[in-house]
Design a protein around this motif. Structure first.
Motif, PDB file in Angstrom:
ATOM      1  N   ASP A  72       0.831  -1.210   0.000  1.00 49.08           N
ATOM      2  CA  ASP A  72       0.000   0.000   0.000  1.00 49.08           C
ATOM      3  C   ASP A  72       0.863   1.257   0.000  1.00 49.08           C
ATOM      4  O   ASP A  72       0.763   2.102   0.891  1.00 49.08           O
ATOM      5  CB  ASP A  72      -0.971  -0.047   1.186  1.00 49.08           C
ATOM      6  CG  ASP A  72      -1.977  -1.183   1.046  1.00 49.08           C
ATOM      7  OD1 ASP A  72      -3.059  -0.940   0.491  1.00 49.08           O
ATOM      8  OD2 ASP A  72      -1.642  -2.327   1.428  1.00 49.08           O
ATOM      9  N   HIS A 112       0.745   3.577  -2.424  1.00 48.30           N
ATOM     10  CA  HIS A 112      -0.164   4.680  -2.786  1.00 48.30           C
ATOM     11  C   HIS A 112       0.576   5.898  -3.362  1.00 48.30           C
ATOM     12  O   HIS A 112       0.307   7.041  -2.953  1.00 48.30           O
ATOM     13  CB  HIS A 112      -0.996   5.113  -1.567  1.00 48.30           C
ATOM     14  CG  HIS A 112      -2.094   4.150  -1.211  1.00 48.30           C
ATOM     15  ND1 HIS A 112      -3.339   4.197  -1.776  1.00 48.30           N
ATOM     16  CD2 HIS A 112      -2.125   3.105  -0.350  1.00 48.30           C
ATOM     17  CE1 HIS A 112      -4.104   3.228  -1.274  1.00 48.30           C
ATOM     18  NE2 HIS A 112      -3.376   2.549  -0.407  1.00 48.30           N
ATOM     19  N   ASP A 152      -2.122  -1.694  -4.134  1.00 46.53           N
ATOM     20  CA  ASP A 152      -2.274  -0.260  -3.972  1.00 46.53           C
ATOM     21  C   ASP A 152      -0.916   0.407  -4.127  1.00 46.53           C
ATOM     22  O   ASP A 152      -0.480   1.218  -3.304  1.00 46.53           O
ATOM     23  CB  ASP A 152      -2.945   0.102  -2.640  1.00 46.53           C
ATOM     24  CG  ASP A 152      -4.446  -0.162  -2.653  1.00 46.53           C
ATOM     25  OD1 ASP A 152      -4.962  -0.615  -3.699  1.00 46.53           O
ATOM     26  OD2 ASP A 152      -5.099   0.082  -1.638  1.00 46.53           O
ATOM     27  N   HIS A 156      -3.873  -4.042   1.964  1.00 39.22           N
ATOM     28  CA  HIS A 156      -5.243  -3.533   1.891  1.00 39.22           C
ATOM     29  C   HIS A 156      -5.741  -2.895   3.183  1.00 39.22           C
ATOM     30  O   HIS A 156      -6.424  -1.884   3.131  1.00 39.22           O
ATOM     31  CB  HIS A 156      -6.187  -4.667   1.496  1.00 39.22           C
ATOM     32  CG  HIS A 156      -7.590  -4.232   1.158  1.00 39.22           C
ATOM     33  ND1 HIS A 156      -7.865  -3.214   0.276  1.00 39.22           N
ATOM     34  CD2 HIS A 156      -8.807  -4.728   1.567  1.00 39.22           C
ATOM     35  CE1 HIS A 156      -9.187  -3.091   0.155  1.00 39.22           C
ATOM     36  NE2 HIS A 156      -9.771  -3.980   0.930  1.00 39.22           N
ATOM     37  N   HIS A 211      -3.972  -1.726   5.873  1.00 40.55           N
ATOM     38  CA  HIS A 211      -3.114  -0.697   6.471  1.00 40.55           C
ATOM     39  C   HIS A 211      -2.934  -0.911   7.975  1.00 40.55           C
ATOM     40  O   HIS A 211      -2.962   0.053   8.756  1.00 40.55           O
ATOM     41  CB  HIS A 211      -3.675   0.702   6.201  1.00 40.55           C
ATOM     42  CG  HIS A 211      -3.637   1.121   4.757  1.00 40.55           C
ATOM     43  ND1 HIS A 211      -3.232   2.373   4.364  1.00 40.55           N
ATOM     44  CD2 HIS A 211      -3.931   0.452   3.614  1.00 40.55           C
ATOM     45  CE1 HIS A 211      -3.317   2.463   3.038  1.00 40.55           C
ATOM     46  NE2 HIS A 211      -3.734   1.304   2.566  1.00 40.55           N
TER      47      HIS A 211
HETATM   48 FE   LIG Z   1      -4.320   0.752   0.452  1.00 42.44          FE
END
Ligand SMILES: [Fe+2]
Length: 272
Positions: free
Chosen positions: A23, A25, A65, A201, A203
């Motif tokens: 993640d 991002h 992500d 997913h 976090h």
């Molecule tokens: Fe995420």
């Protein structure tokens, strides 16, 4: 500083070391922020700390992500940001990714597929469903895992963005892996081969054991979500981090989550 947790602790030299980051991002804009946290400085601080403290890993696994806005620039800079770890990178997409793009990043980045490290088979699954936050593997990915496990005589691990089990956050569990039960049934059918399923997913760190299989989630490299929250909530006290997974020659594994306080501080300062 670190916040380490060990789920299995055998004391043997590993056959291979895997670092899981998740993640990330990233945005097209290097200063892009998620919930107030500039994601690229946070990732670079996590990578710098991992490169400083870890022996060179055999593989870096990034569980989805990867990029928040689907931008090609984001994927390009992800590959650059991970370069200090000096290892091949294998990714799976998450709900925020452009399904066509994770494989396009330059450098030694590969998407999904399988990796063999010593006696271990690692299977990277695509659970992303375009336009949806929840995930599903579907017959094709489940069939690929089934065939990979059938053709492998040894221990295995699975990497997938969406966790197959709830983590106890109602809002996240509602956007989990819709065929998680099918994944766990398939894993159980290959009696004892799969030792862990490592996910992103949510976090947040979690570790559960389901029918002898460790189901692991790992902190994001940027913003953290609050455990046991009914609705969306940030966990401002939890630092970004990564997970070390040591694959042992006898099929056991050891894992720790390492939190990187500097990543939170540098991200807050907007520095790299
Ligand atoms: Fe995420």
């Amino acid at each position: 500083m670190e916040d380490a947790h060990r789920t299995e602790g055998p004391g043997r030299a590993p056959a291979a070391r895997v670092l899981q980051l998740t993640d990330t991002h990233l945005f097209a804009d290097p200063a892009g922020a998620l919930k107030g946290v500039p994601t690229e400085p946070a990732l670079r601080a996590v990578v710098a700390e991992a490169a400083r403290r870890e022996p060179p890993p055999e593989l870096v696994a990034v569980t989805g992500d990867l990029v928040h806005d689907g931008s090609l620039e984001g994927y390009e800079r992800l590959a650059q940001a991970l370069a200090p770890l000096g290892a091949p990178v294998r990714v799976v997409p998450g709900n925020h990714d452009d399904p066509a793009r994770p494989c396009l990043a330059p450098g030694p980045v590969a998407c999904c597929g399988e990796v063999t490290l010593g006696p271990w088979l690692l299977v990277f699954l695509d659970s992303a469903v375009p336009g949806e936050d929840w995930g599903r593997l579907g017959d094709a990915e489940l069939g690929r895992l089934d065939a990979a496990l059938a053709g492998h005589d040894g221990p295995a691990g699975v990497f997938v963005h969406h966790p197959p089990l709830p983590v106890g956050c109602a809002w996240l569990d509602a956007i989990g892996l819709r065929d998680g039960a099918a994944l766990l049934e398939l894993v159980a059918a290959h009696r004892g081969k799969v030792r862990f399923v490592a996910c992103g997913h949510v976090h947040q760190r979690s570790e559960r054991v389901h029918a002898g299989v460790a189901v692991l989630t790992t902190p994001a490299t940027c913003v953290q979500f609050r455990p046991h929250s009914e609705r969306f909530a940030l966990d401002a006290d939890a630092a970004p981090g990564y997970r070390r997974i040591e694959l042992l020659p006898d099929g056991r594994f050891a894992t720790e989550v390492v939190r990187v306080r500097a990543a939170a501080a540098r991200a807050a300062a907007g520095g790299g």
